[in-house]
Design a protein around this motif. Structure first.
Motif, PDB file in Angstrom:
ATOM      1  N   ALA A   1      44.765  34.809  43.675  1.00  0.00           N
ATOM      2  CA  ALA A   1      45.894  35.737  43.708  1.00  0.00           C
ATOM      3  C   ALA A   1      45.434  37.151  43.367  1.00  0.00           C
ATOM      4  CB  ALA A   1      46.983  35.278  42.727  1.00  0.00           C
ATOM      5  N   LEU A   2      44.515  37.267  42.432  1.00  0.00           N
ATOM      6  CA  LEU A   2      43.984  38.577  42.056  1.00  0.00           C
ATOM      7  C   LEU A   2      43.207  39.193  43.218  1.00  0.00           C
ATOM      8  CD1 LEU A   2      43.745  40.595  39.758  1.00  0.00           C
ATOM      9  CD2 LEU A   2      41.759  39.331  38.930  1.00  0.00           C
ATOM     10  N   ALA A   3      42.414  38.376  43.909  1.00  0.00           N
ATOM     11  CA  ALA A   3      41.663  38.873  45.069  1.00  0.00           C
ATOM     12  C   ALA A   3      42.619  39.321  46.170  1.00  0.00           C
ATOM     13  CB  ALA A   3      40.713  37.799  45.585  1.00  0.00           C
ATOM     14  N   ALA A   4      43.694  38.568  46.410  1.00  0.00           N
ATOM     15  CA  ALA A   4      44.673  38.932  47.441  1.00  0.00           C
ATOM     16  C   ALA A   4      45.406  40.218  47.056  1.00  0.00           C
ATOM     17  CB  ALA A   4      45.666  37.798  47.653  1.00  0.00           C
ATOM     18  N   ALA A   5      45.761  40.352  45.786  1.00  0.00           N
ATOM     19  CA  ALA A   5      46.471  41.552  45.335  1.00  0.00           C
ATOM     20  C   ALA A   5      45.562  42.770  45.401  1.00  0.00           C
ATOM     21  CB  ALA A   5      46.993  41.356  43.914  1.00  0.00           C
ATOM     22  N   THR A   6      44.298  42.594  45.123  1.00  0.00           N
ATOM     23  CA  THR A   6      43.340  43.702  45.166  1.00  0.00           C
ATOM     24  C   THR A   6      43.100  44.138  46.610  1.00  0.00           C
ATOM     25  OG1 THR A   6      42.292  42.889  43.164  1.00  0.00           O
ATOM     26  CG2 THR A   6      41.014  44.419  44.479  1.00  0.00           C
ATOM     27  N   ALA A   7      43.065  43.192  47.540  1.00  0.00           N
ATOM     28  CA  ALA A   7      42.804  43.491  48.948  1.00  0.00           C
ATOM     29  C   ALA A   7      44.009  44.105  49.646  1.00  0.00           C
ATOM     30  CB  ALA A   7      42.371  42.223  49.669  1.00  0.00           C
ATOM     31  N   SER A   8      45.189  43.881  49.101  1.00  0.00           N
ATOM     32  CA  SER A   8      46.412  44.355  49.750  1.00  0.00           C
ATOM     33  C   SER A   8      46.736  45.786  49.343  1.00  0.00           C
ATOM     34  CB  SER A   8      47.581  43.446  49.372  1.00  0.00           C
ATOM     35  OG  SER A   8      48.778  43.956  49.890  1.00  0.00           O
ATOM     36  N   SER A   9      47.343  46.518  50.273  1.00  0.00           N
ATOM     37  CA  SER A   9      47.787  47.882  49.971  1.00  0.00           C
ATOM     38  C   SER A   9      49.287  47.928  49.698  1.00  0.00           C
ATOM     39  CB  SER A   9      47.426  48.810  51.133  1.00  0.00           C
ATOM     40  OG  SER A   9      48.090  48.372  52.306  1.00  0.00           O
ATOM     41  N   GLU A  10      49.935  46.771  49.731  1.00  0.00           N
ATOM     42  CA  GLU A  10      51.374  46.736  49.460  1.00  0.00           C
ATOM     43  C   GLU A  10      51.638  47.088  47.993  1.00  0.00           C
ATOM     44  OE1 GLU A  10      53.638  43.344  50.798  1.00  0.00           O
ATOM     45  OE2 GLU A  10      52.144  42.918  52.343  1.00  0.00           O
ATOM     46  N   PRO A  11      52.609  47.968  47.736  1.00  0.00           N
ATOM     47  CA  PRO A  11      52.870  48.405  46.357  1.00  0.00           C
ATOM     48  C   PRO A  11      53.306  47.262  45.437  1.00  0.00           C
ATOM     49  CG  PRO A  11      54.334  49.538  47.914  1.00  0.00           C
ATOM     50  CD  PRO A  11      53.428  48.641  48.702  1.00  0.00           C
ATOM     51  N   VAL A  12      54.039  46.265  45.968  1.00  0.00           N
ATOM     52  CA  VAL A  12      54.501  45.154  45.126  1.00  0.00           C
ATOM     53  C   VAL A  12      53.308  44.355  44.619  1.00  0.00           C
ATOM     54  CG1 VAL A  12      55.838  43.019  45.112  1.00  0.00           C
ATOM     55  CG2 VAL A  12      56.720  45.030  46.308  1.00  0.00           C
ATOM     56  N   LEU A  13      52.385  44.038  45.525  1.00  0.00           N
ATOM     57  CA  LEU A  13      51.217  43.270  45.106  1.00  0.00           C
ATOM     58  C   LEU A  13      50.320  44.091  44.182  1.00  0.00           C
ATOM     59  CD1 LEU A  13      50.221  41.302  48.323  1.00  0.00           C
ATOM     60  CD2 LEU A  13      51.355  40.455  46.279  1.00  0.00           C
ATOM     61  N   ALA A  14      50.227  45.378  44.422  1.00  0.00           N
ATOM     62  CA  ALA A  14      49.401  46.233  43.562  1.00  0.00           C
ATOM     63  C   ALA A  14      49.950  46.256  42.135  1.00  0.00           C
ATOM     64  CB  ALA A  14      49.323  47.629  44.144  1.00  0.00           C
ATOM     65  N   SER A  15      51.277  46.257  42.005  1.00  0.00           N
ATOM     66  CA  SER A  15      51.857  46.273  40.652  1.00  0.00           C
ATOM     67  C   SER A  15      51.678  44.923  39.959  1.00  0.00           C
ATOM     68  CB  SER A  15      53.332  46.651  40.718  1.00  0.00           C
ATOM     69  OG  SER A  15      54.073  45.663  41.381  1.00  0.00           O
ATOM     70  N   HIS A  16      51.629  43.873  40.721  1.00  0.00           N
ATOM     71  CA  HIS A  16      51.416  42.543  40.141  1.00  0.00           C
ATOM     72  C   HIS A  16      49.947  42.343  39.744  1.00  0.00           C
ATOM     73  CE1 HIS A  16      55.434  41.885  41.425  1.00  0.00           C
ATOM     74  NE2 HIS A  16      55.393  40.556  41.325  1.00  0.00           N
ATOM     75  N   ARG A  17      49.080  43.130  40.366  1.00  0.00           N
ATOM     76  CA  ARG A  17      47.651  42.983  40.104  1.00  0.00           C
ATOM     77  C   ARG A  17      47.345  43.163  38.614  1.00  0.00           C
ATOM     78  NH1 ARG A  17      45.316  47.259  42.572  1.00  0.00           N
ATOM     79  NH2 ARG A  17      44.810  48.217  40.592  1.00  0.00           N
ATOM     80  N   GLN A  18      47.986  44.122  37.967  1.00  0.00           N
ATOM     81  CA  GLN A  18      47.740  44.358  36.542  1.00  0.00           C
ATOM     82  C   GLN A  18      48.108  43.127  35.706  1.00  0.00           C
ATOM     83  OE1 GLN A  18      49.962  47.958  35.845  1.00  0.00           O
ATOM     84  NE2 GLN A  18      48.083  49.195  35.936  1.00  0.00           N
ATOM     85  N   GLY A  19      49.224  42.520  36.035  1.00  0.00           N
ATOM     86  CA  GLY A  19      49.625  41.294  35.331  1.00  0.00           C
ATOM     87  C   GLY A  19      48.631  40.169  35.562  1.00  0.00           C
ATOM     88  N   LEU A  20      48.197  40.050  36.824  1.00  0.00           N
ATOM     89  CA  LEU A  20      47.203  39.021  37.143  1.00  0.00           C
ATOM     90  C   LEU A  20      45.884  39.282  36.424  1.00  0.00           C
ATOM     91  CD1 LEU A  20      47.822  38.535  40.961  1.00  0.00           C
ATOM     92  CD2 LEU A  20      48.261  36.874  39.142  1.00  0.00           C
ATOM     93  N   GLU A  21      45.493  40.550  36.332  1.00  0.00           N
ATOM     94  CA  GLU A  21      44.255  40.884  35.626  1.00  0.00           C
ATOM     95  C   GLU A  21      44.352  40.515  34.147  1.00  0.00           C
ATOM     96  OE1 GLU A  21      43.848  45.039  36.552  1.00  0.00           O
ATOM     97  OE2 GLU A  21      42.698  44.627  38.386  1.00  0.00           O
ATOM     98  N   LEU A  22      45.512  40.737  33.551  1.00  0.00           N
ATOM     99  CA  LEU A  22      45.719  40.387  32.153  1.00  0.00           C
ATOM    100  C   LEU A  22      45.638  38.869  31.956  1.00  0.00           C
ATOM    101  CD1 LEU A  22      46.415  41.234  29.261  1.00  0.00           C
ATOM    102  CD2 LEU A  22      48.820  41.104  29.901  1.00  0.00           C
ATOM    103  N   ILE A  23      46.320  38.124  32.821  1.00  0.00           N
ATOM    104  CA  ILE A  23      46.285  36.657  32.743  1.00  0.00           C
ATOM    105  C   ILE A  23      44.851  36.157  32.941  1.00  0.00           C
ATOM    106  CG2 ILE A  23      47.012  34.519  33.886  1.00  0.00           C
ATOM    107  CD1 ILE A  23      49.690  36.027  34.524  1.00  0.00           C
ATOM    108  N   HIS A  24      44.153  36.721  33.914  1.00  0.00           N
ATOM    109  CA  HIS A  24      42.762  36.334  34.195  1.00  0.00           C
ATOM    110  C   HIS A  24      41.882  36.585  32.968  1.00  0.00           C
ATOM    111  CE1 HIS A  24      38.735  36.891  36.147  1.00  0.00           C
ATOM    112  NE2 HIS A  24      39.096  35.694  36.598  1.00  0.00           N
ATOM    113  N   LYS A  25      42.057  37.755  32.353  1.00  0.00           N
ATOM    114  CA  LYS A  25      41.269  38.113  31.164  1.00  0.00           C
ATOM    115  C   LYS A  25      41.547  37.124  30.029  1.00  0.00           C
ATOM    116  CE  LYS A  25      40.548  41.857  27.875  1.00  0.00           C
ATOM    117  NZ  LYS A  25      41.032  43.138  27.409  1.00  0.00           N
TER     118      LYS A  25
END
Length: 175
Positions: free
Chosen positions: A83-107
């Motif tokens: 999910a983090l890889a998909a959010a990072t690859a996407s330019s959609e603003p919704v996925l980009a905002s979710h990326r931070q949450g995913l990065e936190l969960i991943h960490k």
């Protein structure tokens, strides 16, 4: 007057017999004491061995349950990474905002694994090892050694010396 004279050896005989009986009884008591001490030492050793075996079995059982539980977390970590890889690859603003949450969960996942001494298996560039790798594909390659892992399709993990999950890998072959 009747003087009865008793021979000195005859007088000593009952005392000698009593002393001999006392000595035999003393030998028997010493033997029983030694046997009891030996039994006590054996019981102490058996109890020590029992305690050590119980401690080892308790540790192994704890390690087994920890391995199973941590192993069940790994597919969730895989999904977070995808999910983090998909959010990072996407330019959609919704996925980009979710990326931070995913990065936190991943960490947090990675920190949890690190605290529990779970380490990833570094596969790419290593020689294929059936003890830690599961080959799911081969690819002809002139730039890699025969048997070299060229792609890690699913990361493997270890808990100490114990393999939690093997790495699913693609291996180079010579055509």
């Amino acid at each position: 007057m009747n003087d009865t004279h008793v021979h000195p050896a005859a007088e000593a005989a009952p005392d000698d017999a009593a002393q001999a009986g006392d000595a035999t009884e003393l030998d028997v008591l010493r033997k029983e004491r030694d046997e009891a001490a030996d039994r006590l030492l054996r019981l102490q050793a058996e109890f020590d061995n029992y305690r050590k075996r119980q401690d080892r079995e308790r540790r192994e059982l704890g390690d087994h349950f920890a391995s199973e539980l941590l192993g069940e977390f790994l597919p969730v970590l895989d999904d977070v990474e995808r999910a983090l890889a998909a959010a990072t690859a996407s330019s959609e603003p919704v996925l980009a905002s979710h990326r931070q949450g995913l990065e936190l969960i991943h960490k947090q996942f990675l920190e949890l694994l690190k605290r529990r001494q779970v380490v990833p298996i570094e596969a790419v560039g290593a020689d294929f090892d059936p003890n830690v790798h599961q080959a799911v594909g081969q690819e002809v390659s002139a730039t890699h050694r025969e048997g070299e892992v060229i792609e890690d399709l699913r990361r493997g993990y270890r808990l100490g010396d114990r393999l939690l999950r093997p790495s699913m890998v693609k291996v180079a072959t010579r055509g």
